[in-house]
Scaffold this active site. Structure first.
Site, mmCIF file in Angstrom:
data_model
loop_
_atom_site.group_PDB
_atom_site.id
_atom_site.type_symbol
_atom_site.label_atom_id
_atom_site.label_comp_id
_atom_site.label_asym_id
_atom_site.label_seq_id
_atom_site.Cartn_x
_atom_site.Cartn_y
_atom_site.Cartn_z
ATOM 1 N N GLU C 153 4.875 -27.998 -18.542
ATOM 2 C CA GLU C 153 3.670 -28.379 -17.775
ATOM 3 C C GLU C 153 3.624 -27.711 -16.410
ATOM 4 O O GLU C 153 3.581 -28.385 -15.374
ATOM 5 C CB GLU C 153 3.611 -29.907 -17.629
ATOM 6 C CG GLU C 153 3.401 -30.597 -18.956
ATOM 7 C CD GLU C 153 3.250 -32.123 -18.843
ATOM 8 O OE1 GLU C 153 3.630 -32.682 -17.804
ATOM 9 O OE2 GLU C 153 2.741 -32.745 -19.786
ATOM 10 N N GLU C 308 2.328 -32.505 -27.173
ATOM 11 C CA GLU C 308 2.618 -33.806 -26.553
ATOM 12 C C GLU C 308 1.400 -34.689 -26.643
ATOM 13 O O GLU C 308 0.276 -34.244 -26.337
ATOM 14 C CB GLU C 308 2.952 -33.660 -25.055
ATOM 15 C CG GLU C 308 4.358 -33.331 -24.717
ATOM 16 C CD GLU C 308 4.616 -33.469 -23.201
ATOM 17 O OE1 GLU C 308 3.993 -34.350 -22.579
ATOM 18 O OE2 GLU C 308 5.414 -32.696 -22.673
#
Lengths: 587, 587, 587
Positions: C153, C308
């Site tokens: 991320e 995710e």
């Protein structure tokens, strides 16, 4: 502690903070006459007079204070003598700017308000010890002395500091608590997000970080910070105990103050005293203040003292509303009814300058013509008539669990399912009990004898240790009634979720398991339906719980999202009964 | 000042800010034709051209500006010539980063917006003096020159700075004002909260502190900061007066700007000019702007100049709403009706870049096709027809007291009974007068001749000196009518509550004493009931007052909390009459 | 890139983040059994294990990881192997505190959360390169390896840094983009407000300034910051491409993440993967998430991977609401329907510690008894049945223009007529299309082949280059239908308003000119009236537009302030048609 010093006074304490050094002699001489006229028997001073007492480093000036104390003694008025360490003087701060506290973002706070010190500062501590020693030596035998008033409202402005001295203190504290670096890593779960420390010097206080912080670090920093201020308090307490063993010692608490664990503070002092400022604009102010009075009488299981309260408006709220006629008396007598051996006020005479110039006083700016003075005179007569109950105890059959670990852990930045506040939940349960006419004590489990209570309520016991759970189970087994609110038994004292999830060590006692916390965004849609037919709406919280076979379901959820699932349960356990309320109820 | 320089122009000023240096020559040559077409006779430039004028330290480049000024002169258009000191160039700031301003939390602001300077910076002041000297020397005799436009909107972004240079300046200023360290301690009441200074070097500007600050320190820092910017202004004014004694000097004000005492600024300059940007989205915008126009014509009791206004939308509000057709004209003529000898605009041609690229202009991005250009052309004709009234005066019979001490002291962080704002209160009283068709002047008491007004209103005069009170009493004694709003006569100019409480030195004049200020949280419950039967609801403020026997009670409080107590009073005093309105009234 | 590495898996990916190193061996051995039971075939690890992999500088420890990978291979479960560079260890940060990021106000962020690095740090980059090299060398040939999971991320917490290293990088980047110092001055329009730079070293990142910043500087800093993180990403990508040429590489995106230009990021990697966390409390969550799924499948015009997602509640919102029964499955299948070849979760087993201890997991704190585990098992079966569609493509006939220049330029501090948000506008247009049952792709113009779409929508294209305008005109000329929302064609890629004003290079295509933007404060008063009789109310935006003769007016404004002016237009252009919607429409 040595043997319990002489306290309380033979009469209800009546008086307040007095600052004669801010006025010409003729004004404060006149003050003494007025005090005698209305029955004042105790004043607090000189709370913020460090610069007058020590105008230059090590050069003390005490004659002016001696004159005032002599005049008080002559007038028959006692003194809660402040050690005057609450705010260091400008010259000291300028000489040692490193003693100023530092915020989490690294900004060092400036001089110009009060409490301009970092509690860890060695320079500050040394100067505090010296001043306290001087005060005890100089005035410890003065006939007006009734009580040591140590510092003032510890932590009111600066209970937490993120400076390098605090960082070093935090590391030492962590090693003491967790035994080793490995213990810290284990306690904090540092394998999550790559936080493993390989040297204790890598550990900092929780300064501003890129994202969410480790909740165990946050909680330990709360504990360290409370203990750090407590160390500062003990520094003075020990000096006073040694030099004036017969004089009782107190510091003024601030209700159920979030930042400091008052169970530990109270254990260190002789007398519990408290500052209480319910907001006249808050319709629930009188109810809520009773919750903190319950803590005060429970802290040492002895009478306490309302050492500060407002005659009318304060000056530090956004909107400072005065008290209506008669309210001064009602507020004062409420404290007495809750176990205080007196009522004192901030302050005797209204200041002309400074941030509190609009704080009400027994003598307002209009002096003897002030409305508040007339009301104070009436109260003086009331308190004189109450002398017979001095030293008596208020006993309650209901208690609320007050535990600073849970108070601290429910931080807004603690990455919880939703914002939770112990104070809000406790207020709700307490208000319900208060409306039944019940005075409510506070208990610390373990630590307090629970067996004398018919009912114990844990509004939310987020942090629950095995020892706490055992104490509560033992209480119920022995016939007690326990009411546990939502989000309880969630983590241990290292902020680790209990194996198997909440309510962790309370699972057997309550007979429930929490599958998921369910904060509510559309609270109106979720109803709690009692078997009796009664219905209520949770304010912002529900839970998906699974219950054991022998558990009574007293209420179900109705409507979305938890339709038909159990909401409130009851389980018999030994000779007692344990309730679990999974919803956030009350107003 | 030397003798009053030549001003105003023989015609209504019409034009605006012009930035030809941001455009190719063919564009700005075309601009001149368009200006002549619609009657522009005055432009402001080069406000932000310091880097173009001095691209390297001490190396000036002025040929480009001379070319533009020559072209203007040829076109018969005058210039309000900027000294171009409003924003220092990047090279200067980089060479002297210590000239960047510092916030109260210690953060030094970066380059990249405008006003990137601390007003105390010696380096900055020296470079400002040099540039001003060069501009006056180079262009002081140019035929296009009509007016010096000194700097720009002083204090718009950085009127306060907390750097060490400002700290040193603040200390010098304090010693001048209070005479000695003892004088400072006395003035600030430093015995409260242990703030006594034993050396002037211990005193800092009010940087972030642990808790509430000393209100006297806060107020003195406001005064120092205003004076500090005024010193910077005077630095340029003095150079211009010496080098170009015949050219009038101004700086553009910003209405009743909180940060600077315009009474003092106006006294230093020759012509009052003002920037006015009422929000088209605010239905009361036109009413409120009239209040500031009243100040502008009162500051020097002479015609003033609307030197900046928006043709349509601005670009610095959260929501920037354009003006509807015709509104440009109405706004411009309102200023003329209130005493301005012209209307000028920011700016002539819309920028393509920078933070103001969406600010409207007489030539919008669509150029001559823009709606605003057509409206501007119409206005040009209007203003030409108004030449006969140039130099005439607007006279009012009503005035409002505008006093920066009270404006500054009513800070949100000043520990007041509740938030108070001079601007909000003044707007309420002014709106009532405006709705009666009254133009309202501003007065400074003492300092202005009050006797020519039939009515003087002090919406809230929190800071009241004995001299002010005497001037107001003398005005009433001589037959004037005075209306005093709540929270007046509270403190002296050292932020000390007057002995006996408010209204302090106004007590005899008004015949009232304020026992307690009573901010309202449930304003609906508290009614003000006039003897006439009329009823109104205070917005957020009431007071418990006691009145003298010879005082007429015009209205009582009805309902909670001040039921039946007096609210509005009137007392005859000499040949006049004084009203006290203890409630916060108006919308 | 070398030839496209092997991807996708032969089956739908099913699994999630797994952190076996946080658990005793018996727990994670049991995890493997449970994974096999429900069909898990891919796990991500070890995302945050840098300190475990390199406990001391340069001393790697990999045996523990090898054991886990061997066990996975044995269980037939693949690995998205993290390079573990997402968070540097404490020892590295302590040794090089200058690698910590700095905020715009100069505060350096502390260690204790994650992403504790400045992307410009040379020290950090060198250590990242070394760790990545080690991982590729050690595990690049492991049989469990399916995919490189680079860092994590990017930019989640620290995508922008204002430190001196970033300042230097920003200057180098500016010189590359604009060619010279003169080019920077020209691009930024520095003659406005005296911002001219005479040396590139005078240029800083946009730190806190006295007032509004230069919008061109702000925009270039956004671009630099995105490119700077991209450089960091490429550093790892290049090492992996060289050492393990056959292994595909990804990093997990975060939807239409504001801070990073994913068109550029996607071009650098082999597989697009995405983290998606629609809020169960948001009724429009499922609609809005589809917009980002459209971007994911469009970025490389290939299948992507939902790497995710949450089994139920997350833990980082203010209020974290769980998913109701069945919602886990619906969410997962929505991603597959939008082109994802699988669904993975954060995370396999709920953490006991750290900021995500209350984040849901496939194995909640109640383990196999958790509700989420039962739902996950059902989903495993669903995904197994979907193997036949692996590798297939989702095709749409409608696309939305996604352009990071406009996303970035619409900053709250960009001095716009009113706050504008690309995301808000895009959501509104997308919701309307979604409610018609349309899946919506994303296009980058120029850069994407537009011709395959029947309709292209530009919800707001504030930044419009000539090249973009030409690509859109060419699309319409060839028969396409283009819908352009308000505030489009306003500035070029240097934040300069287009000559003649908006819609700049779209003027001919749309046949309109915008005279003024008209943000609405009383939106209720302004109606948009269609020729059909339908009426709607703009949410907060309107425009005064002038239209060419050959333009159809589809709707007018009705009511104030733009009564009777055109609101929505249509123009035929070549074989296609172009709509302009000047009002802010949609909910």
């Amino acid at each position: 502690m040595t043997e319990a010093p002489r306290w309380p006074l033979p009469a209800m304490a009546f008086g307040g903070d007095w600052n004669p050094d801010q006025w010409p002699r003729d004004v404060w001489r006149h003050d003494l006459e007025l005090m005698r006229r209305i029955g004042v028997n105790l004043v607090s001073l000189p709370v913020f007079a460090w610069p007058q007492l020590e105008p230059r480093d090590g050069a003390y000036s005490t004659a002016w204070l001696a004159e005032i104390l002599d005049a008080l003694a002559e007038a028959g008025i006692g003194v809660a003598l402040a050690t005057a360490t609450a705010t260091p003087p400008a010259w000291l701060v300028r000489a040692h700017p490193e003693m100023l506290p530092v915020r989490a973002d690294g900004v060092r706070l400036g001089f110009g308000s009060r409490q301009s010190y970092c509690p860890s500062s060695e320079v500050f501590r040394a100067k505090v010890a010296a001043l306290t020693t001087m005060m005890a030596t100089e005035f410890g035998g003065h006939p007006a002395l009734r009580l040591w008033h140590v510092s003032n409202e510890y932590g009111d402005h600066v209970s937490r500091c993120w400076c390098d001295a605090c960082a070093a203190g935090f590391r030492r504290w962590l090693l003491r608590r967790h035994g080793s670096l490995a213990g810290i890593n284990e306690a904090w779960g540092t394998k999550v997000w790559g936080q493993v420390y390989t040297d204790v010097d890598q550990i900092d206080p929780p300064r501003v970080t890129p994202g969410p912080d480790n909740p165990a670090r946050l909680l330990d920093f709360e504990r360290f910070s409370s203990d750090n201020v407590l160390d500062l308090f003990r520094l003075e307490l020990d000096i006073l105990a040694e030099l004036t063993p017969g004089v009782p010692r107190t510091t003024n608490f601030m209700g159920i103050f979030r930042d400091l664990d008052y169970w530990r503070f109270a254990a260190a002092e002789d007398v519990v005293s408290n500052d209480a400022y319910p907001d006249p604009a808050d319709g629930a102010g009188h109810t809520d203040i009773a919750l903190s009075y319950g803590l005060m009488r429970s802290l040492k299981d002895r009478p306490w003292l309302l050492i500060e309260s407002a005659p009318s408006a304060v000056s530090w709220r956004e909107v400072n509303v005065p008290k209506t006629p008669g309210q001064l008396r009602a507020d004062a007598l409420q404290a007495v009814a809750h176990g205080s051996d007196g009522t004192m006020f901030f302050q005797w005479r209204a200041a002309r300058t400074g941030p509190e110039r609009f704080h009400s006083a027994l003598l307002g700016h209009r002096g003897e013509a002030s409305r508040s003075f007339a009301e104070a005179a009436e109260l003086g007569a009331d308190l004189a008539a109450l002398a017979p109950v001095v030293g008596s105890r208020v006993r309650s059959s209901v208690a609320i669990v007050v535990d600073w670990d849970t108070i601290w852990a429910l931080r807004p930045d603690a990455s919880l399912p939703a914002a939770r506040s112990w104070h809000d939940e406790a207020r709700r349960y307490h208000a319900a009990l208060h409306s039944l006419g019940l005075a409510v004590d506070s208990v610390d489990a373990p630590g307090t004898d629970l067996s004398r209570y018919a009912v114990i309520v844990a509004p939310t016991l987020y942090v629950t240790t095995d020892a706490q759970a055992a104490a509560l189970a033992s209480y119920v087994r022995g016939g007690g009634t326990l009411v546990v609110g939502p989000f309880s038994g969630v983590v241990d004292d290292r902020e680790r979720v209990h194996p198997g999830g909440p309510p962790g060590p309370l699972r057997d006692l309550l007979g429930v398991e929490v599958d998921e916390h369910w904060p509510l965004v559309d609270a109106e849609a979720q109803i709690v339906q009692f078997a009796s037919g009664a219905r209520t709406t949770p304010h912002d919280w529900a839970e998906w719980i699974e219950v054991a076979d022998d558990v009574d379901i007293l209420a179900h959820y109705d409507g979305r999202p938890l339709h038909d699932r159990p909401a409130i349960t009851r389980r018999s356990f030994g000779d007692g009964v344990a309730y679990y309320i999974s919803a956030g109820l009350g107003l």
